[in-house]
Design an enzyme around this catalytic site. Sequence first.
Site, mmCIF file in Angstrom:
data_model
loop_
_atom_site.group_PDB
_atom_site.id
_atom_site.type_symbol
_atom_site.label_atom_id
_atom_site.label_comp_id
_atom_site.label_asym_id
_atom_site.label_seq_id
_atom_site.Cartn_x
_atom_site.Cartn_y
_atom_site.Cartn_z
ATOM 1 N N SER A 1 31.406 -18.638 95.370
ATOM 2 C CA SER A 1 32.052 -19.205 96.563
ATOM 3 C C SER A 1 31.213 -19.258 97.817
ATOM 4 O O SER A 1 31.652 -19.826 98.822
ATOM 5 C CB SER A 1 33.330 -18.444 96.874
ATOM 6 N N SER B 1 35.065 -21.203 97.124
ATOM 7 C CA SER B 1 36.236 -21.147 97.973
ATOM 8 C C SER B 1 35.926 -21.073 99.463
ATOM 9 O O SER B 1 36.793 -21.345 100.291
ATOM 10 C CB SER B 1 37.076 -19.932 97.586
ATOM 11 N N LYS C 1 35.292 -16.144 107.343
ATOM 12 C CA LYS C 1 36.254 -16.625 106.348
ATOM 13 C C LYS C 1 37.572 -15.869 106.518
ATOM 14 O O LYS C 1 37.581 -14.657 106.766
ATOM 15 C CB LYS C 1 35.667 -16.380 104.955
HETATM 16 N N1 GLN Z 1 35.201 -20.870 91.908
HETATM 17 C C1 GLN Z 1 35.358 -19.520 91.466
HETATM 18 C C2 GLN Z 1 36.819 -19.211 91.241
HETATM 19 O O1 GLN Z 1 37.601 -20.075 91.390
HETATM 20 C C3 GLN Z 1 34.722 -18.582 92.453
HETATM 21 C C4 GLN Z 1 35.575 -18.145 93.561
HETATM 22 C C5 GLN Z 1 34.898 -17.193 94.499
HETATM 23 O O2 GLN Z 1 33.696 -16.930 94.384
HETATM 24 N N2 GLN Z 1 35.677 -16.620 95.397
HETATM 25 O O3 GLN Z 1 37.176 -18.139 90.893
#
Ligand code: GLN
Length: 478
Positions: A175, A151, A76
Site C-alpha cells: 500500500s 490503499s 494517512k
Molecule cells: N492491496 C493489498 C490489500 O488489499 C495491500 C493493502 C495494504 O498494504 N494495506 O490487502
Amino acid sequence: MVNYKNHSEKLQKLKSGELSLEDNVKFFLSEIDKNKKLNAFNFVFSDFALEQAKTVQGKIKNNTNGKLAGMVVAIKDVLSLKDKPTACSSKILKDYIAVYTSTAVQKLIDEDAIIIGKTNCDEFAMGSSNENSAFGAVLNPVDNQRVPGGSSGGSAVAVAAGLCDVSLGTDTGGSIRQPASFCGVYGLKPTYSRVSRYGLTAFASSFDSIGPFSHSVEDAAKVLEVISGKDEKDSTSLNVEVPNYSAELTNIDKKYKIGIPKEYFGEGLNEEIKKAIEDVVAKLKSSGFEIVDINLPHNEYTIATYYILTTAEASSNLARYDGARYGFRSNDAATLLDMYNNSRSEGFGKEVKRRIMLGTYVLSAGYYDAYYKKAQKARRLIKNDFDLAFKNVDLIIAPASPTLPFKIGEKSEDPLEMYLGDIYTTSANLAGIPGISVPVANSEEGLPIGMQILANQFDELKLLKTSYFIQNEILKNN
Ligand code: GLN
C-alpha cells in the site's frame, strides 16, 4: 509552485527569509482546496497547520528548530493524532476522535514537521485502488479517469499533486509501493519492526509498516531516520541502531550486487513496465553495479498466503468495532446482539466484510490446519527464499505492479483480479523486508511507472543509496 527540490533546500530558504512558512502553508491549503475533486484528504487541519507554522517559523528564527522544521506532511487516516478524527475511511469510525498520538506522527511533530491533514485511503487499508473508502474514491492526478492505487492512495496523491511536501502511508501488502508507482513519486516501506506501530489502526499486525511518500530520495531518508527506532509502546519494534540515512545517502557505493528474479518478469507483466525496468537495470550495469539472475521459487504462493494470513489477523483486529466502544452504533436494534450485528453490518463496507468473513473462515476449527497453519508454513518458505537470495545479492529489483494505473471501476467487481495485482508487493511483507518504489519512467500514454527495489531486513540504507544514484545519475540524464 514550490521552488525547492527537497527539505534541506526548503529549510535554507526558510532560514534566509527567502520563504515564509506561513505563506508556504497557505499555498498548500489553497492547492488542497483547488484540487478537492481528487478527494485526497478526509480531513484538513487549516488552523492547526497555520498555528504550527507560526511556532516553527519562530524556532527557525532562533535557531532552535528540529530536523524536519517546516516540512508539511499529510498523514494517512489510519494514523492517530490526538483530538483529531481517525476514521480509517470507514463509516464505523466516521465520528471517532483520537485520544492519543501515534509514535510515528509524534516523532515528526517533535522535529517540527507540520501536519496539514489526514489522507483518504481504502477502508482500514484494505484495497489496491482507493475505491473502498466511505469518503469516496481518490482520483489519479495524472489521469482523473484512473485510480491512484491503494490503499494509501490519498497519501500518494497528496504528494504527487503538490498538496504537501511529504506524506505518511502504511504498507501491509504494497500500500505504499504500489500507489507510489501509480502516481510517480517515491514510496518507502521500511523493515517490519523498524517503525513503531503504536497509534496505527491495525489491519494485519504482523505485516503492517509505516513509511513515507516523497518527491526526493533525500526527503524519504530524512523522514525514515526520524520515525524509526525502538518504542516501549510497541513490543514488536526492534532495538536496532538507526543510521543517519540522509547524511550517508550521497556516499554511493557502486559495487552493489543486484538480483533479478525471473519469477517477477514473466507472464502478466505489462510490456512497457518491463522495458522501463530493463532500461534502468542496463544503466545500473554500465555504471558498475553487478547484475545477476536469481530465483524466488515460492513466489507463486505469495498471494494465497498473504490473503489467508492478513484476513485472519484482520478478522481478529476488527472484532473491537462492535458499536459499544467506538464510533458508529446502529439505531435499529432491539437486543444487545442485534446492536453488535447491525452496527457491524451497517458500519463496515463490502470489502472489509469480505475480509472478516474470509479470516473467520480460515481460522475456524475445521479449517485452521488446512488454511491458516499451512499459510504460516508457506510464509516461512517465502522468507527462506529471500534469506537465501540475500546471501548472494545486496538488492533485488522487481516491478511494483504488473499493470499501469487502471480505470476507476475496471476491477472493482472482481476481487480476485484486484488481489492478483498485489503479486509483486506482498512478498516483502510476508518476509518483513524493506522495499522502495522509484518513479523511473512514463508510459506512452504518460502514465507513471515505478520500479521496486528490495533489500534484506534493516538494509534500508542500501535501498536509499541506490535510489539516490538512480535519481541523480540515471534519471537526470534521461
Ligand atoms: N492491496 C493489498 C490489500 O488489499 C495491500 C493493502 C495494504 O498494504 N494495506 O490487502
